[in-house]
Design a protein around this motif. Structure first.
Motif, PDB file in Angstrom:
ATOM      1  N   GLN A 109       0.804  -1.220   0.000  1.00 11.01           N
ATOM      2  CA  GLN A 109       0.000   0.000   0.000  1.00 11.01           C
ATOM      3  C   GLN A 109       0.840   1.276   0.000  1.00 11.01           C
ATOM      4  OE1 GLN A 109      -3.492  -0.095   2.629  1.00 11.01           O
ATOM      5  NE2 GLN A 109      -2.989  -2.252   2.970  1.00 11.01           N
ATOM      6  N   GLU A 110       1.873   1.324   0.805  1.00 11.55           N
ATOM      7  CA  GLU A 110       2.706   2.530   0.859  1.00 11.55           C
ATOM      8  C   GLU A 110       3.365   2.808  -0.486  1.00 11.55           C
ATOM      9  OE1 GLU A 110       2.686   4.778   3.263  1.00 11.55           O
ATOM     10  OE2 GLU A 110       1.180   3.471   4.184  1.00 11.55           O
ATOM     11  N   LYS A 111       3.803   1.751  -1.153  1.00  9.41           N
ATOM     12  CA  LYS A 111       4.432   1.919  -2.462  1.00  9.41           C
ATOM     13  C   LYS A 111       3.415   2.453  -3.478  1.00  9.41           C
ATOM     14  CE  LYS A 111       7.848  -0.353  -5.221  1.00  9.41           C
ATOM     15  NZ  LYS A 111       8.730  -1.491  -5.321  1.00  9.41           N
ATOM     16  N   VAL A 112       2.208   1.893  -3.468  1.00 10.74           N
ATOM     17  CA  VAL A 112       1.158   2.345  -4.394  1.00 10.74           C
ATOM     18  C   VAL A 112       0.827   3.806  -4.130  1.00 10.74           C
ATOM     19  CG1 VAL A 112      -1.257   2.065  -5.072  1.00 10.74           C
ATOM     20  CG2 VAL A 112       0.187   0.045  -4.734  1.00 10.74           C
ATOM     21  N   LEU A 113       0.665   4.165  -2.864  1.00 10.34           N
ATOM     22  CA  LEU A 113       0.337   5.551  -2.521  1.00 10.34           C
ATOM     23  C   LEU A 113       1.459   6.503  -2.958  1.00 10.34           C
ATOM     24  CD1 LEU A 113      -1.282   4.979   0.979  1.00 10.34           C
ATOM     25  CD2 LEU A 113      -2.448   5.458  -1.192  1.00 10.34           C
ATOM     26  N   GLY A 114       2.698   6.053  -2.831  1.00  2.00           N
ATOM     27  CA  GLY A 114       3.824   6.860  -3.295  1.00  2.00           C
ATOM     28  C   GLY A 114       3.807   7.051  -4.802  1.00  2.00           C
ATOM     29  N   LEU A 115       3.462   6.001  -5.523  1.00  2.00           N
ATOM     30  CA  LEU A 115       3.386   6.100  -6.986  1.00  2.00           C
ATOM     31  C   LEU A 115       2.254   7.028  -7.419  1.00  2.00           C
ATOM     32  CD1 LEU A 115       4.054   2.376  -7.944  1.00  2.00           C
ATOM     33  CD2 LEU A 115       5.544   4.341  -8.399  1.00  2.00           C
ATOM     34  N   ILE A 116       1.141   6.976  -6.701  1.00  4.03           N
ATOM     35  CA  ILE A 116       0.039   7.884  -7.024  1.00  4.03           C
ATOM     36  C   ILE A 116       0.497   9.323  -6.843  1.00  4.03           C
ATOM     37  CG2 ILE A 116      -2.257   8.696  -6.327  1.00  4.03           C
ATOM     38  CD1 ILE A 116      -2.857   5.741  -5.507  1.00  4.03           C
ATOM     39  N   TYR A 146      -8.052   8.987  -6.835  1.00  3.50           N
ATOM     40  CA  TYR A 146      -7.404   7.687  -7.040  1.00  3.50           C
ATOM     41  C   TYR A 146      -7.061   7.078  -5.688  1.00  3.50           C
ATOM     42  CZ  TYR A 146      -4.613   4.339  -9.754  1.00  3.50           C
ATOM     43  OH  TYR A 146      -4.124   3.210 -10.363  1.00  3.50           O
ATOM     44  N   THR A 147      -6.477   7.860  -4.792  1.00  2.00           N
ATOM     45  CA  THR A 147      -6.104   7.384  -3.461  1.00  2.00           C
ATOM     46  C   THR A 147      -7.331   6.898  -2.695  1.00  2.00           C
ATOM     47  OG1 THR A 147      -4.182   8.843  -3.369  1.00  2.00           O
ATOM     48  CG2 THR A 147      -5.053   8.066  -1.263  1.00  2.00           C
ATOM     49  N   GLN A 148      -8.409   7.654  -2.731  1.00  3.97           N
ATOM     50  CA  GLN A 148      -9.631   7.258  -2.022  1.00  3.97           C
ATOM     51  C   GLN A 148     -10.199   5.956  -2.575  1.00  3.97           C
ATOM     52  OE1 GLN A 148     -12.051  10.743  -2.475  1.00  3.97           O
ATOM     53  NE2 GLN A 148     -11.172  11.760  -0.681  1.00  3.97           N
TER      54      GLN A 148
END
Length: 108
Positions: free
Chosen positions: A74-81, A94-96
């Motif tokens: 999850q942290e990696k995905v949120l960083g990419l977003i 997108y994050t929500q």
């Protein structure tokens, strides 16, 4: 996933990995009827996901490993977003959507 002319589903190309929900109002996982047909549904999105795995011939261990793969970065995905070229409102959207789907998958 995409539906074939025979009515079964196959994995779709990688371009479907994009969150189309921020651009259009699609349904969960972009499937009109959800992950599995109505008569086979049980237990919300988690139950649907597990039932889909069973229908695909996966063991519970394999299904659990896939859920872990989908939810453990999850942290990696949120960083990419945040590093993406989306404007700020779309990044928030997108994050929500991502967090909402992860939360639904993690509910047992």
């Amino acid at each position: 996933m995409t539906e074939t002319a025979l009515g079964d589903f196959k994995l779709s190309p990688a371009y479907d990995l994009l969150n189309s929900r921020i651009h259009m109002d699609d349904l969960d996982f972009a499937l009109e009827q959800g992950l599995v047909p109505d008569p086979l549904k049980e237990g919300g999105i988690v139950g649907h996901f597990h039932r889909l795995g069973e229908l695909a011939g996966l063991t519970e261990k394999q299904i659990a490993r896939i859920v872990n793969q989908l939810t453990s970065k999850q942290e990696k995905v949120l960083g990419l977003i945040q590093a993406s070229f989306l404007d700020e409102p779309r990044k928030r959207s997108y994050t929500q959507h991502y967090q909402g789907r992860i939360n639904r998958l993690l509910r047992a």
